[in-house]
Design a protein around this motif. Structure first.
Motif, PDB file in Angstrom:
ATOM      1  N   ALA A   6       0.535  -1.208  -0.352  1.00 15.23           N
ATOM      2  CA  ALA A   6       0.187   0.323   0.141  1.00 15.23           C
ATOM      3  C   ALA A   6       1.193   1.052   0.214  1.00 15.23           C
ATOM      4  O   ALA A   6       0.387   2.273  -0.908  1.00 15.23           O
ATOM      5  CB  ALA A   6      -0.772  -0.554   1.149  1.00 15.23           C
ATOM      6  N   ALA A   7       2.093   0.800   0.283  1.00 11.51           N
ATOM      7  CA  ALA A   7       2.632   2.361   0.746  1.00 11.51           C
ATOM      8  C   ALA A   7       3.615   2.840  -0.766  1.00 11.51           C
ATOM      9  O   ALA A   7       4.244   4.281  -0.865  1.00 11.51           O
ATOM     10  CB  ALA A   7       4.483   2.197   1.556  1.00 11.51           C
ATOM     11  N   CYS A   8       2.826   1.389  -1.875  1.00 13.09           N
ATOM     12  CA  CYS A   8       4.012   2.486  -3.481  1.00 13.09           C
ATOM     13  C   CYS A   8       3.019   2.618  -3.331  1.00 13.09           C
ATOM     14  O   CYS A   8       2.856   3.251  -5.023  1.00 13.09           O
ATOM     15  CB  CYS A   8       3.890   0.764  -3.773  1.00 13.09           C
ATOM     16  N   VAL A   9       1.205   2.983  -3.033  1.00 11.07           N
ATOM     17  CA  VAL A   9       0.294   4.136  -3.822  1.00 11.07           C
ATOM     18  C   VAL A   9       0.561   5.780  -3.645  1.00 11.07           C
ATOM     19  O   VAL A   9       0.496   5.667  -5.199  1.00 11.07           O
ATOM     20  CB  VAL A   9      -1.095   3.852  -3.348  1.00 11.07           C
ATOM     21  N   ARG A  10       1.207   6.115  -2.713  1.00  8.35           N
ATOM     22  CA  ARG A  10       2.144   7.373  -3.265  1.00  8.35           C
ATOM     23  C   ARG A  10       1.265   8.436  -3.274  1.00  8.35           C
ATOM     24  O   ARG A  10      -0.166   8.899  -3.756  1.00  8.35           O
ATOM     25  CB  ARG A  10       3.363   7.314  -2.843  1.00  8.35           C
ATOM     26  N   ALA A  83      -2.055   1.911 -12.584  1.00  9.56           N
ATOM     27  CA  ALA A  83      -0.400   1.642 -13.480  1.00  9.56           C
ATOM     28  C   ALA A  83       0.199   2.306 -12.508  1.00  9.56           C
ATOM     29  O   ALA A  83       1.786   2.326 -13.070  1.00  9.56           O
ATOM     30  CB  ALA A  83      -0.371   2.959 -14.640  1.00  9.56           C
ATOM     31  N   GLY A  84      -0.108   3.826 -11.725  1.00  8.09           N
ATOM     32  CA  GLY A  84       1.583   4.503 -10.983  1.00  8.09           C
ATOM     33  C   GLY A  84       1.688   3.764  -9.894  1.00  8.09           C
ATOM     34  O   GLY A  84       2.850   4.057  -9.384  1.00  8.09           O
ATOM     35  N   PHE A  85       0.441   2.965  -9.612  1.00  8.64           N
ATOM     36  CA  PHE A  85       1.254   1.921  -8.173  1.00  8.64           C
ATOM     37  C   PHE A  85       1.870   1.030  -8.730  1.00  8.64           C
ATOM     38  O   PHE A  85       2.797   0.719  -8.427  1.00  8.64           O
ATOM     39  CB  PHE A  85      -0.416   1.442  -8.321  1.00  8.64           C
ATOM     40  N   ALA A  86       2.177   0.200 -10.400  1.00  6.68           N
ATOM     41  CA  ALA A  86       2.805  -0.328 -10.679  1.00  6.68           C
ATOM     42  C   ALA A  86       4.237  -0.090 -10.621  1.00  6.68           C
ATOM     43  O   ALA A  86       5.103  -0.404 -10.398  1.00  6.68           O
ATOM     44  CB  ALA A  86       2.946  -1.336 -12.244  1.00  6.68           C
ATOM     45  N   LYS A  87       4.056   1.318 -11.684  1.00  4.57           N
ATOM     46  CA  LYS A  87       5.467   1.882 -11.929  1.00  4.57           C
ATOM     47  C   LYS A  87       6.674   2.506 -10.741  1.00  4.57           C
ATOM     48  O   LYS A  87       7.664   2.151 -10.574  1.00  4.57           O
ATOM     49  CB  LYS A  87       5.115   3.496 -12.211  1.00  4.57           C
TER      50      LYS A  87
END
Length: 579
Positions: A6-10, A83-87
């Protein structure tokens, strides 16, 4: 694990939240449309005026447009968020790998890391997309549709008491059967990528030994294993569709049969045609919601294995860390090994290096000889702290390397390996890896010192000549000389050549060493070589044997005191058949 992911959502929190809001709006509107439609059907049956019907029709059109708008906006924001989360996830994995020590990298194979950054991230991205969109929409649609079905149909809605448990039970069995096959696939992806990577890297060897057919068979076997597992899993999941159809048609038949009977019996006082049409629609929505939930369950269960593999990398702690107050100034290039022993793993039974005591003054030229597996490369890898010693200490400039800032230490140590790598780009760009701020004059000077300037100038584009991936358009000797020049641009206090002149002729090798002696006298030079001629003029020659220093001294001394050195020298200078 969920917290870490979840921290990768940013920065994509806003589109994530907007997706949830618009999905709720879409679900609410869709569940009210059948209710309004039922009212319109009943009014038409009762002979309502055309104006009233038009008003209801316009309301339905407005609601449909709002639902479509909510769905479209949710699709846009969901795509942006996922897509942003995956990036961010790929970026975090890549950055983490950059901080790994060699010991960390040894734990994960390169093919496995590639799979985790591609296939596994894609699976987690798909799950994230389904969670913020479908996983919100399906339960809401299910709850709202059940509620509205009971409001509209009363006792007729008891059909769902039968079909919902059957459908849920069936979907759970299908998911449980399919999951083991899905989970086993990811480990096999690692092996497939490993086969591809090895084949591409060793293409010249494959063709040299005419082993194309063997490689095709090996790849085919790995690919067939994945196909078999996916086929088995997809075959099980395919049962979803007929199960869904059975429940759907049972619901339709039950509602139509019982509803029609109630209308005829009660003459429309308890239930009417509009309610039956609404019940059919709500039944479809309920079953589709359950179908979507089953798909979510399958996808999340499948991607949970990917999430675990990703988190293994993200939570892996680098084995080499900076001290709390690291030193950044390296006084000189002196090197001291004090009682050093080393093994690559805590579980390893044998030490790769044992009882190493060695003292090298700044500016010295040191040669290292030894047979294959004598741990020559292991010894020098402890100097820039690519590994930490198991016991004892390694000092550079009189300070234990563990007290230095790692980046500052490695900036002062330049290593040129036997298997050197050049990157796609011009020769200039490759050389500036050593010093991105190097001037053209400094680049030319380094190349002259490494005996590379002549062949670079012979290219039509000179230093702007493009290097293909892996340096495949230059020879092995040219590649080694460019890598030596790249290392010299760092202006290091310690220069380590790990058998990095093996592909150049003896004359060029001599010229390179003469250039070192003349132009970088204060730099400590460590030369690992197979040829005695490459090290015989060194200030100190170390003979390694089975992870230990078997002998140390100058050329003349070792000829008298070291049987190993004398044997190597004799074989190389006299062919090994003369005394």
């Amino acid at each position: 694990m969920l917290k870490r992911l979840a921290a990768c959502v940013r920065e994509y929190k806003l589109p994530t939240i907007l997706t949830l809001i618009f999905i709720v709006g879409e679900a609410v509107i869709e569940t009210f449309i059948p209710f309004i439609t039922a009212d319109m059907v009943n009014q038409i049956k009762a002979g309502a005026e055309i104006g009233s019907i038009i008003r209801i029709g316009l309301l339905l059109i407005l609601m449909a447009c709002l639902s479509l708008t909510c769905g479209g906006v949710a699709g846009f924001t969901c795509a942006k968020a996922s897509a942003g989360f995956a990036k961010n996830l790929r970026s975090d994995i890549f950055r983490k790998v950059q901080d790994f020590s060699f010991e960390n990298i040894d734990k994960f194979s390169s093919s496995s890391l590639v799979t985790r950054m591609t296939t596994d991230v894609t699976n987690v991205q798909m799950s994230f997309m389904m969670i913020i969109r479908t996983a919100v929409r399906a339960p809401l649609m299910f709850i709202f549709s059940i509620t509205m079905a009971y409001i509209m149909g009363g006792s007729l809605a008891t059909t769902f008491v039968v079909i919902i448990p059957v459908l849920i039970f069936g979907l759970l069995i299908i998911s449980r059967k399919a999951m083991p096959a899905f989970k086993s696939v990811f480990r096999k992806y690692d092996r497939l990528n490993e086969s591809i990577e090895e084949n591409v890297r060793a293409m010249r060897v494959v063709k040299g030994f005419s082993r194309e057919d063997h490689e095709k068979q090996k790849f085919g076997a790995a690919s067939e294993n994945i196909r078999r597992d996916f086929t088995r899993a997809e075959r099980i999941v395919a049962v979803n569709s007929p199960l869904m159809q059975i429940c759907l048609y049972f619901n339709m038949a039950f509602v139509l049969f019982v509803g029609s009977k109630l209308i005829i019996t009660n003459q429309g006082t308890t239930i009417d045609v509009g309610q039956i049409s609404a019940m059919l629609t709500y039944g479809m929505q309920i079953l589709m919601s359950l179908m979507m939930l089953s798909m979510i369950y399958v996808m999340i269960t499948m991607s949970s294995e990917s999430a675990k593999r990703i988190c293994e990398v993200l939570t892996e702690e680098p084995k080499l860390l900076n001290p709390e107050s690291p030193k950044t100034e390296i006084k000189d290039g002196s090197i001291d090994f004090d009682g050093v022993s080393f093994k690559y793993s805590e579980k390893a039974e044998k030490f790769a290096l044992a009882d190493i005591d060695l003292h090298i003054k700044s500016g010295m030229t040191v040669g290292i000889l030894g047979g294959t597996g004598s741990s020559k490369s292991t010894l020098v890898q402890l100097i820039p702290r690519l590994y930490d010693t198991t016991t004892g200490s390694v000092k550079v400039g009189g300070v234990d390397v563990r007290e230095y800032d790692i980046e500052a230490l490695r900036e002062s140590v330049a290593m040129v390996l036997q298997k050197n790598l050049l990157f796609s780009g011009t020769i200039n760009e490759n050389l500036r890896w050593g010093n991105e701020n190097a001037t053209d004059e400094e680049i030319v000077e380094a190349c002259k010192l490494a005996q590379a300037d002549d062949f670079v100038q012979s290219f039509p584009d000179g230093y702007n000549t493009m290097i293909e991936q892996g340096g495949t358009n230059v020879s092995g000797g040219q590649k080694q000389r460019l890598c030596i020049a790249r290392a010299l641009l760092k202006k290091p206090k310690i220069l380590i050549l790990d058998d990095s002149t093996s592909a150049v002729d003896t004359k060029t090798d001599t010229l390179i060493r003469a250039g070192f002696k003349q132009f970088i006298p204060e730099t400590t030079k460590i030369i690992i070589a197979q040829r005695v001629a490459s090290v015989e003029e060194a200030d100190l020659i170390i003979v390694m044997d089975n992870g230990r220093i078997a002998a140390a001294g100058k050329h003349d001394e070792l000829l008298k005191t070291s049987d190993i050195y004398r044997e190597v020298y004799t074989q190389q200078t006299m062919g090994g058949d003369k005394e």
